[in-house]
Design a protein around this motif. Sequence first.
Motif, mmCIF file in Angstrom:
data_model
loop_
_atom_site.group_PDB
_atom_site.id
_atom_site.type_symbol
_atom_site.label_atom_id
_atom_site.label_comp_id
_atom_site.label_asym_id
_atom_site.label_seq_id
_atom_site.Cartn_x
_atom_site.Cartn_y
_atom_site.Cartn_z
ATOM 1 N N VAL A 155 -62.267 74.916 -17.195
ATOM 2 C CA VAL A 155 -60.861 74.811 -17.584
ATOM 3 C C VAL A 155 -60.840 73.566 -18.209
ATOM 4 N N ALA A 156 -60.587 73.479 -19.845
ATOM 5 C CA ALA A 156 -60.509 72.238 -20.415
ATOM 6 C C ALA A 156 -59.192 71.729 -20.542
ATOM 7 N N ILE A 157 -59.065 70.299 -20.062
ATOM 8 C CA ILE A 157 -57.819 69.740 -20.265
ATOM 9 C C ILE A 157 -57.749 68.755 -21.112
ATOM 10 N N PRO A 158 -56.971 68.522 -22.068
ATOM 11 C CA PRO A 158 -56.671 67.614 -22.980
ATOM 12 C C PRO A 158 -56.361 66.203 -22.261
ATOM 13 N N TYR A 159 -57.129 65.045 -22.521
ATOM 14 C CA TYR A 159 -56.923 63.865 -21.931
ATOM 15 C C TYR A 159 -56.634 62.843 -22.827
ATOM 16 N N LEU A 160 -55.483 62.062 -23.066
ATOM 17 C CA LEU A 160 -54.874 61.391 -24.008
ATOM 18 C C LEU A 160 -55.072 59.916 -23.716
#
Length: 195
Positions: free
Chosen positions: A175-180
């Motif tokens: 599961v790919a989660i964008p991290y800002l």
Amino acid sequence: MPMTVVTVAARLAGFAGAAALLAGCSMGPMFGGGAPAADAGLANTNASPAQMAQAQTNALPAIATQCPPIKVRPGGEAIFYYGNGKVGDPTKLNYQAVIDEVTRNCVVSNGLITVNMGAAGHAVLGPAGNQASVTLPLRFAVERDGQAVYSEKFSLPVAFAGAGAQEFTKVVNGVAIPYLGGDEITIWVGFDTRG
């Protein structure tokens, strides 16, 4: 050989510079806990292509050494199924299931946190239970700053095969989660009996 005042000053300046660089790399409260989001945020969802693109554009260096925490959602740790609407009557319990353990691991790279997560537990037939198998509604979700960026409900079959209790395991990979940067991210798991 004794250090001169100039040598001591130079070393202190070097330490101060290193400390400033490390402070600039701070991950902020990313790994802290968070309150559960409202039920409306639990519909099946994934990060949008726009969110993925923004995260990759604004990505911080991959310096994280820990995954976000994984927690069992309050109220979702167990499920009880009663026959004929006799909720709360222990003699009418068909089966119950409980989440015993949760785990996760992550890879952080190029503005994305890729999460593998899992849950394990057991299901037990009750006094009124005669099912050969049951299907458990298990939901995994990831929230960033209180908003769901991933949520998926799984129908997990459990076959009793003549036994009164069985263990179950569910793993979700990649599961790919964008991290800002500076995000507060929490991984949730729990039974979800809503339609």
